[in-house]
Scaffold this motif. Structure first.
Motif, short mmCIF file in Angstrom:
data_model
loop_
_atom_site.label_atom_id
_atom_site.label_comp_id
_atom_site.label_asym_id
_atom_site.label_seq_id
_atom_site.Cartn_x
_atom_site.Cartn_y
_atom_site.Cartn_z
N ARG A 145 4.80 0.01 6.13
CA ARG A 145 5.77 0.91 5.49
C ARG A 145 5.30 2.34 5.69
O ARG A 145 4.14 2.67 5.41
CB ARG A 145 5.92 0.58 4.01
N VAL A 146 6.20 3.19 6.14
CA VAL A 146 5.82 4.51 6.64
C VAL A 146 6.74 5.58 6.07
O VAL A 146 7.91 5.32 5.80
CB VAL A 146 5.90 4.52 8.19
N VAL A 147 6.18 6.78 5.90
CA VAL A 147 6.97 7.96 5.57
C VAL A 147 6.69 9.04 6.61
O VAL A 147 5.54 9.26 6.99
CB VAL A 147 6.64 8.50 4.17
N ILE A 148 7.74 9.66 7.09
CA ILE A 148 7.62 10.89 7.89
C ILE A 148 8.12 12.02 7.01
O ILE A 148 9.27 11.99 6.54
CB ILE A 148 8.44 10.80 9.19
N ILE A 192 11.99 10.70 6.57
CA ILE A 192 12.50 9.34 6.41
C ILE A 192 11.41 8.42 5.88
O ILE A 192 10.22 8.73 5.97
CB ILE A 192 13.05 8.75 7.73
N GLU A 193 11.83 7.30 5.34
CA GLU A 193 10.92 6.24 4.92
C GLU A 193 11.48 4.93 5.47
O GLU A 193 12.67 4.64 5.33
CB GLU A 193 10.82 6.18 3.39
N PHE A 194 10.62 4.15 6.11
CA PHE A 194 11.09 2.93 6.76
C PHE A 194 9.98 1.89 6.82
O PHE A 194 8.81 2.19 6.56
CB PHE A 194 11.61 3.23 8.17
N VAL A 195 10.35 0.69 7.17
CA VAL A 195 9.40 -0.42 7.35
C VAL A 195 9.58 -0.96 8.77
O VAL A 195 10.71 -1.21 9.20
CB VAL A 195 9.64 -1.55 6.34
N PHE A 196 8.47 -1.12 9.48
CA PHE A 196 8.57 -1.75 10.80
C PHE A 196 7.67 -2.98 10.86
O PHE A 196 6.74 -3.14 10.06
CB PHE A 196 8.24 -0.76 11.93
N THR A 197 7.98 -3.86 11.80
CA THR A 197 7.18 -5.06 12.01
C THR A 197 6.82 -5.16 13.48
O THR A 197 7.61 -4.81 14.35
CB THR A 197 7.92 -6.33 11.56
N LEU A 209 15.15 -3.43 8.99
CA LEU A 209 13.77 -3.40 9.47
C LEU A 209 13.72 -2.86 10.89
O LEU A 209 14.60 -3.15 11.70
CB LEU A 209 13.22 -4.84 9.43
N TRP A 210 12.71 -2.05 11.20
CA TRP A 210 12.48 -1.62 12.57
C TRP A 210 11.73 -2.74 13.27
O TRP A 210 10.66 -3.16 12.82
CB TRP A 210 11.67 -0.33 12.61
N ASN A 220 21.40 -5.82 11.35
CA ASN A 220 20.68 -4.92 10.44
C ASN A 220 19.37 -4.40 11.02
O ASN A 220 18.79 -3.46 10.46
CB ASN A 220 20.40 -5.63 9.11
N LEU A 221 18.89 -5.00 12.09
CA LEU A 221 17.62 -4.56 12.67
C LEU A 221 17.80 -3.28 13.48
O LEU A 221 18.83 -3.08 14.14
CB LEU A 221 17.04 -5.66 13.56
N TRP A 222 16.79 -2.43 13.41
CA TRP A 222 16.75 -1.19 14.20
C TRP A 222 15.68 -1.38 15.28
O TRP A 222 14.52 -1.62 14.97
CB TRP A 222 16.37 0.00 13.32
N LEU A 223 16.09 -1.27 16.54
CA LEU A 223 15.15 -1.53 17.63
C LEU A 223 14.25 -0.32 17.88
O LEU A 223 14.70 0.81 17.97
CB LEU A 223 15.91 -1.87 18.91
#
Length: 489
Positions: A145-148, A192-197, A209-210, A220-223
């Motif tokens: 989980r990340v914040v920019i 932004i705040e997001f979660v990637f896997t 999810l990224w 719903n997935l963001w590539l």
């Protein structure tokens, strides 16, 4: 009087034992088939392998909304000055490593690259992503989980207990950090705040999810770009740009005419047994075949069968087959019954290494979409790869046609280089994509806070300072490297 129920000539206890034994044999056969690296398997085992008949619900044959033809002479955005419109176009040798292209330059240089970004944003335009939604994720291994915020990258939460996940996640973080720090005005990057896997297949594709790849139904997935564009510590690999440089150097003294007129492929059968065994079977005994399975943990196989990403470019044709490893899961039902679940096989990260060769890439119809797959064209003037059926039933006919028409093969191979190696798989294109992803995500997501009040801090009547959330990227990776060294000592 004792009554004994009989079923199919067996008493009930014997019948139950027979059913249980059959189920166990069936499960054991599947496990053997999916785990085995032997090129030969009994026909019965092949028929019950997961993957049906090598078919999928949908295949990703795209008709891109923004034409690839525009890449040859990209249109200038309307707000560009007349001088810029006249004088600037993307040039591989000059701009391929330039991670600081402006948004206008990115749009002009890489038409069609951002199609999945636009799709994902459109899908969430009427239903914006919330902080509560991110907090609802089941946080499993491989997720971060990340914040920019103000052009800086912060890690809020990570689950990387597995060493492979840790390497992949750190590579992805480095790529994101490079993309946001390479632009002159970092404050232009949205917060932004997001979660990637970095899992090959996202556990919950219904979440925003990224991810590295998705199926057509995973709306719903963001590539995001594959971690391997930063680096991959697999034999004969490393930084992606380094592999590209070595391939170009090799081409300078090994021209097209010297390539072997064969189809090459190396891979682990267990990563997608139904699909990859179909490839091996379709090429068996063919004069044009250099297809062989490889066993990663067998020193002899690695010595005899291994072909590195640069060496594969010595072949006129390179096959591609999906399939990253996803383990079988054995679950216990509440009634005491064990159920075998195969989560399936995902994309293959090796495609980008095949696309840097001046060779003809031959791929089955793909089920998994990566961020740049909209640029794959299987026919017409701009054809840059050859598409066959998922069971490779038409591979023999396809190879015979290509061998009989070398001018077609050369045109497809040249288009492959022109499209991917010299444009859409460059470091410049990757950085442009990351920033386009960030901007589009910001349009349909909440504005994150870098600081939050901690109720446990402060005494009644005294001022309580808010706590900063997360750890700066630079500190996070430093600690990760130090902890790895401590554990290895």
């Amino acid at each position: 009087m004792l009554f004994r129920r009989r079923l199919l000539g067996l008493d009930l206890p014997s019948f139950v034992v027979a059913v249980v034994a059959t189920v166990l044999v069936f499960i054991g056969t599947i496990v053997y088939g999916t785990r085995s690296d032997h090129s030969e398997l009994p026909y019965f085992v092949k028929t019950i392998l997961p993957g049906g008949r090598c078919q999928c619900e949908t295949s990703t044959t795209f008709e891109c909304d923004t034409c690839l033809d525009c890449a040859a002479s990209p249109p200038a955005p309307p707000n560009w000055s007349e001088d810029v419109q006249k004088n600037w176009t993307f040039q591989f040798g000059r701009d391929g490593l330039n991670e600081a292209l402006t948004p206008d330059q990115c749009s002009a240089s890489f038409p069609g690259l951002f199609e999945d970004v636009y799709r994902a944003a459109k899908h969430r335009r009427a239903n914006h992503i919330t902080k509560e939604e991110l907090s609802s994720f089941e946080f499993v291994n491989g997720m971060v989980r990340v914040v920019i915020h103000d052009g800086e990258l912060y890690v809020l939460q990570s689950s990387m207990s597995d060493h492979n996940y840790r390497k992949k996640a750190i590579a992805a973080l480095y790529a994101i950090h490079r993309a946001i720090t390479s632009v002159p005005h970092r404050n232009s990057i949205p917060n932004i705040e997001f979660v990637f896997t970095v899992e090959d297949m996202a556990r919950d594709p219904a979440k925003p999810l990224w991810a590295l790849a998705r199926r057509a139904q995973d709306q719903n997935l963001w590539l995001m770009p594959d971690f391997g564009f930063w680096s991959w510590d697999v034999r004969a690999l490393g930084p992606y740009t380094e592999v590209v440089s070595e391939v170009i150097r090799r081409e300078s003294f090994e021209p097209w005419e010297n390539k072997q007129k064969k189809l090459v492929w190396r891979g682990k059968l267990a990563y997608a047994p139904k699909l990859r065994r179909a490839l091996v079977d379709a090429t068996k005994g063919k004069s044009w075949s250099a297809v062989s399975a490889i066993q990663w943990h067998d020193p002899h196989s690695m010595q005899v069968d291994f072909v590195g990403p640069v060496d594969q470019c010595n072949y006129l044709f390179i096959a591609h087959a999906e399939g990253n490893y996803q383990p079988l899961i054995l679950l216990q039902h509440s009634g005491g019954i064990f159920v075998l679940i195969s989560p399936g096989r995902s994309y293959s990260g090796s495609m980008k290494y095949r696309q840097i060769c001046r060779s003809v890439i031959i791929s089955h119809k793909l089920q998994w979409i990566q961020h740049y797959h909209y640029l794959l064209i299987s026919n017409g003037t701009n054809q840059n790869f050859v598409e066959v059926e998922r069971d490779f039933s038409d591979l023999d006919v396809t190879m015979e046609h290509l061998l009989a028409n070398p001018e077609d093969a050369k045109r497809i191979a040249d288009n492959n280089v022109k499209t991917f190696r010299e444009r859409y798989l460059t470091a410049a294109a990757e950085a442009c994509y990351w920033r386009a992803l960030i901007r589009a995500y910001a349009e349909v997501s909440f504005e994150p806070e870098l600081y939050e009040l901690n109720d446990a801090v402060g005494v009644k009547g005294h001022h309580s300072w808010p706590d900063r959330r997360g750890v700066r990227f630079e500190t996070f990776v430093y600690v990760a490297i130090v902890m790895k060294r401590i554990r290895s000592e």
